[in-house]
Design an enzyme around this catalytic site. Structure first.
Site: not given
Ligand code: APR
Length: 229
Positions: A56, A104, A169
């Site tokens: 990621r 997050h 989104g």
């Protein structure tokens, strides 16, 4: 100055080449959440967890903000703007947004497993041998499934203060983050941008724009900047 709060999710960065989670071809089709994104996964196989987040990070480092990120920055000319994002990438900041809350966590940071205040910038792969200066292992500075969301209360206060809320989104599937939007004031204007149909129940003053962020947001932002709101 009126306050605009932008609540963004993975679709915000899709046009920058970063995969979403729940679309077809999304990350949770390729990976099992329980193997890479929970405290139990970290206990059982930290290398697999690190490998997932190393990928990621690598992809984030190769990506650039898209037209949607840039449009949000332009709002700062006329509004007090706060971005509350579920995304762990840094594309809002790279575009120039000055007030970004990460619900997050942030993939370009790591922290001590023993002391969540010991944060480090990370610009390459993390290994199980990396240590914080308290001697304990480093983990990605992200919120895993089953963990608390330390920024939740701040996010709630910010959303409650919005005159205009732009939701963009996100499938609004992951709680508690998704539930934050329901704290918006009844009288605030809400604009939801997503190419898919997103169900949000009864939500007063809501306009849905069923379109990709990269085309919809520049138009929505122009409209907000050119009218007296
Ligand atoms: N523009 C706008 N929205 C888009 C685009 C685009 N170009 N492409 C896809 N989308 C939308 C999809 O239609 C979907 O509704 O983005 C949304 C992405 O939803 P998810 O993949 O569920 O991502 P998100 O809502 O951010 O997930 C929340 O889940 O796995 C966790 O921690 C992770 O923060 C993440 C959380």
């Amino acid at each position: 100055m009126k306050r605009i709060v932008v609540f963004s999710g993975a679709g915000m960065s899709a046009e920058s080449g970063l995969k979403t989670f729940r679309d077809s071809g999304g990350l949770w089709e390729e990976y099992d959440i329980h193997e890479v994104a929970t405290p139990e996964a970290w206990e059982i196989n930290p290398e697999l967890v690190l490998d997932f987040y190393n990928q990621r990070r690598e992809q984030v480092l190769q990506s650039k903000p898209n037209a949607a990120h840039h449009a949000i920055v332009a709002l700062e000319k006329k509004f007090d703007v706060v971005v509350v994002t579920q995304n762990i990438d840094n594309l809002h900041e790279l575009a120039g947004s000055t007030n970004v809350i990460h619900l997050h966590g942030e993939i370009l940071k790591a922290r001590s497993v023993k002391n969540s205040d010991k944060l480090y910038n990370v610009n390459g792969p993390l290994s199980i041998h990396d240590r914080a200066d308290d001697g304990s292992p480093l983990r990605p500075h992200v919120v895993w499934f089953g963990e608390d969301v330390p920024m939740y209360e701040l996010g709630k206060t910010i959303i409650q203060s919005a005159d205009i809320l732009i939701i963009v989104g996100t499938s609004l599937n992951v709680f508690p983050a998704a539930g934050l939007v329901l704290h918006a004031k009844e009288e605030s204007r809400k604009i939801l941008i997503d190419p898919n149909e997103i169900s949000i129940g009864s939500f007063p003053n809501l306009i849905k724009v069923q379109e990709k962020a990269g085309s919809a947001l520049p138009r929505v932002v122009n409209d907000l900047l050119s009218n007296n709101h």
